[in-house]
Motif scaffolding. Sequence first.
Motif, PDB file in Angstrom:
ATOM      1  N   TRP A 250      30.208 -38.336  90.342  1.00  0.00           N
ATOM      2  CA  TRP A 250      29.262 -37.654  89.463  1.00  0.00           C
ATOM      3  C   TRP A 250      29.209 -38.383  88.129  1.00  0.00           C
ATOM      4  O   TRP A 250      30.177 -39.052  87.742  1.00  0.00           O
ATOM      5  N   SER A 251      28.109 -38.203  87.423  1.00  0.00           N
ATOM      6  CA  SER A 251      28.019 -38.658  86.038  1.00  0.00           C
ATOM      7  C   SER A 251      27.852 -37.424  85.165  1.00  0.00           C
ATOM      8  O   SER A 251      26.914 -36.643  85.363  1.00  0.00           O
ATOM      9  N   LEU A 252      28.769 -37.255  84.223  1.00  0.00           N
ATOM     10  CA  LEU A 252      28.676 -36.135  83.296  1.00  0.00           C
ATOM     11  C   LEU A 252      28.323 -36.694  81.929  1.00  0.00           C
ATOM     12  O   LEU A 252      29.103 -37.446  81.334  1.00  0.00           O
ATOM     13  N   VAL A 253      27.145 -36.341  81.454  1.00  0.00           N
ATOM     14  CA  VAL A 253      26.535 -36.961  80.277  1.00  0.00           C
ATOM     15  C   VAL A 253      26.462 -35.920  79.173  1.00  0.00           C
ATOM     16  O   VAL A 253      25.836 -34.867  79.351  1.00  0.00           O
ATOM     17  N   GLY A 254      27.095 -36.204  78.020  1.00  0.00           N
ATOM     18  CA  GLY A 254      27.002 -35.202  76.982  1.00  0.00           C
ATOM     19  C   GLY A 254      27.689 -35.540  75.686  1.00  0.00           C
ATOM     20  O   GLY A 254      28.005 -36.700  75.405  1.00  0.00           O
ATOM     21  N   LEU A 255      27.916 -34.482  74.910  1.00  0.00           N
ATOM     22  CA  LEU A 255      28.498 -34.553  73.574  1.00  0.00           C
ATOM     23  C   LEU A 255      29.739 -33.672  73.527  1.00  0.00           C
ATOM     24  O   LEU A 255      29.915 -32.781  74.353  1.00  0.00           O
ATOM     25  N   GLU A 256      30.578 -33.904  72.528  1.00  0.00           N
ATOM     26  CA  GLU A 256      31.699 -33.015  72.249  1.00  0.00           C
ATOM     27  C   GLU A 256      31.370 -32.224  70.985  1.00  0.00           C
ATOM     28  O   GLU A 256      31.067 -32.803  69.940  1.00  0.00           O
ATOM     29  N   LEU A 257      31.415 -30.892  71.096  1.00  0.00           N
ATOM     30  CA  LEU A 257      31.016 -30.017  69.996  1.00  0.00           C
ATOM     31  C   LEU A 257      32.149 -29.059  69.638  1.00  0.00           C
ATOM     32  O   LEU A 257      33.092 -28.871  70.404  1.00  0.00           O
ATOM     33  N   ASP A 258      32.004 -28.432  68.469  1.00  0.00           N
ATOM     34  CA  ASP A 258      32.982 -27.442  68.028  1.00  0.00           C
ATOM     35  C   ASP A 258      32.717 -26.057  68.597  1.00  0.00           C
ATOM     36  O   ASP A 258      33.622 -25.215  68.655  1.00  0.00           O
ATOM     37  N   ALA A 259      31.475 -25.776  68.991  1.00  0.00           N
ATOM     38  CA  ALA A 259      31.108 -24.442  69.461  1.00  0.00           C
ATOM     39  C   ALA A 259      30.029 -24.573  70.518  1.00  0.00           C
ATOM     40  O   ALA A 259      29.272 -25.552  70.547  1.00  0.00           O
ATOM     41  N   PRO A 260      29.927 -23.593  71.416  1.00  0.00           N
ATOM     42  CA  PRO A 260      28.890 -23.664  72.454  1.00  0.00           C
ATOM     43  C   PRO A 260      27.490 -23.523  71.886  1.00  0.00           C
ATOM     44  O   PRO A 260      27.281 -22.900  70.838  1.00  0.00           O
TER      45      PRO A 260
END
Length: 474
Positions: A250-260
């Motif tokens: 799989w490819s999981l594409v995203g950002l790391e955030l402090d809150a949803p």
Amino acid sequence: MKRVAAVDLGASSGRVMLGSVGPEVLELRELNRFWNGPVRVHGTLHWDLLHLYRSVLDGLHLAGRIDSVGIDSWAVDYGLLDTHGRLLGNPVHYRDSRTDGVMERVLSTVPASELYAVTGLQQLPFNTVYQLAAEELFSDAATLLMIPDLLAYWLTGEIGVERTNASTTQLYDVAARDWSDQLISRIGLPRRVFPRLWEPGDVIGNMLPDETGPAGEVPVIAVGSHDTASAVVAVPAADDRFAYISSGTWSLVGLELDAPVLTDDARAANFTNEGGVDGRIRFLRNVMGLWILQECQRVWGDDDLAGLLRDAADAPPFAVLIDPDAPEFLAPGNMPARIEEHCRATGQDAPRSRGAVVRCILESLALAYRRTLRAAQTIADRDVDVLHVIGGGSQNELLCQLTADACGVPVLAGPVEASALGNVLVQARALGEPFPDLRAMRALVRSTHSLRRYAPQGKPADWDAAESRLDGTR
């Protein structure tokens, strides 16, 4: 120097790695690598959990003296224990067809907007909630354990579910950081089967004497047990202005955030808010990943990936484009034939050579990454200066270059064994290594591992045109 064993189970292979961590030291050595894949029994796809457990034990017995063990794996799948702690059947593989049509049935009870407001999770037909809704639970089912927690239970006798994997079930309240009793009740599931939650870094328990062998008391430590949660720990980022692709089956594409991010825009774009280490949020979307290429290689009987990539590099660009997230590419099967059928259905000439098929897959993946990354930045209001590609896909030079070209930002590729490294780092901190935060862990990854940089090349207008053309086939 801490010596720890990282059990890292992917959707197609597993490994036990020996990690060494100390001042300016972060090293991995492979102890045991083994096959992992579905086994079909009377029409149902299962995981071969006893094979995996035996392979894990073989790796641990090769480790010698170790200070601890941590386990991470893929998400959503689970095993059920009875009241005596015995496993009730082999866990079913998420690619099994038993969830066909189940999502629609569940959403008629709990609307998608309400489900997203609580869980913040991407709608995928194989999410744990739909797997549970698809089966008639045994009357004596007492405990649900995600795959890493099931293996930890066999090693220690202790029961619980680690939080990052719990967050992938679509039964977890992402804001309250606990099981959602309300959702569990509305969907008609028994609350009794959902056990306590562990934090990454908690000591689960010591390995049982019959599993420890001569090594003495060895604790099993909860890590980011969803393999992507561990992988993101090892993203070698210098600041917060980064995106990542955990690239493998799989490819999981995203950002790391402090809150949803639980907005209507996030739900409409089908983004997920999964738990990360140290309370961070992995705001991402699943893209089908290298699964399509892997299945093509299996059908072709061709394991010469380097040769296929050379042929793909020489193939004409943008000749054929597919939607890698189309449902026909999810299940195992004759992937080259499915690509040919997909092309017919979308008014395209099918690729005529293996190199052209591979070029089609990789360009289509790069376009999917581009679309996902741009949507993530817009929805989360976050600028990105660099895209980190971690995991096995970081070795695919053609895909990394196409990704840089498509996304228009530099790509830093590596480390390859990111999940195992993140696993090791969380264990080391639990054992007393001075990592005050994720930034300190990532600094150690940067200083000890080589990365490859891919600068954007080519004409952005060509990718704009390719994206428009692909949109016209949807």
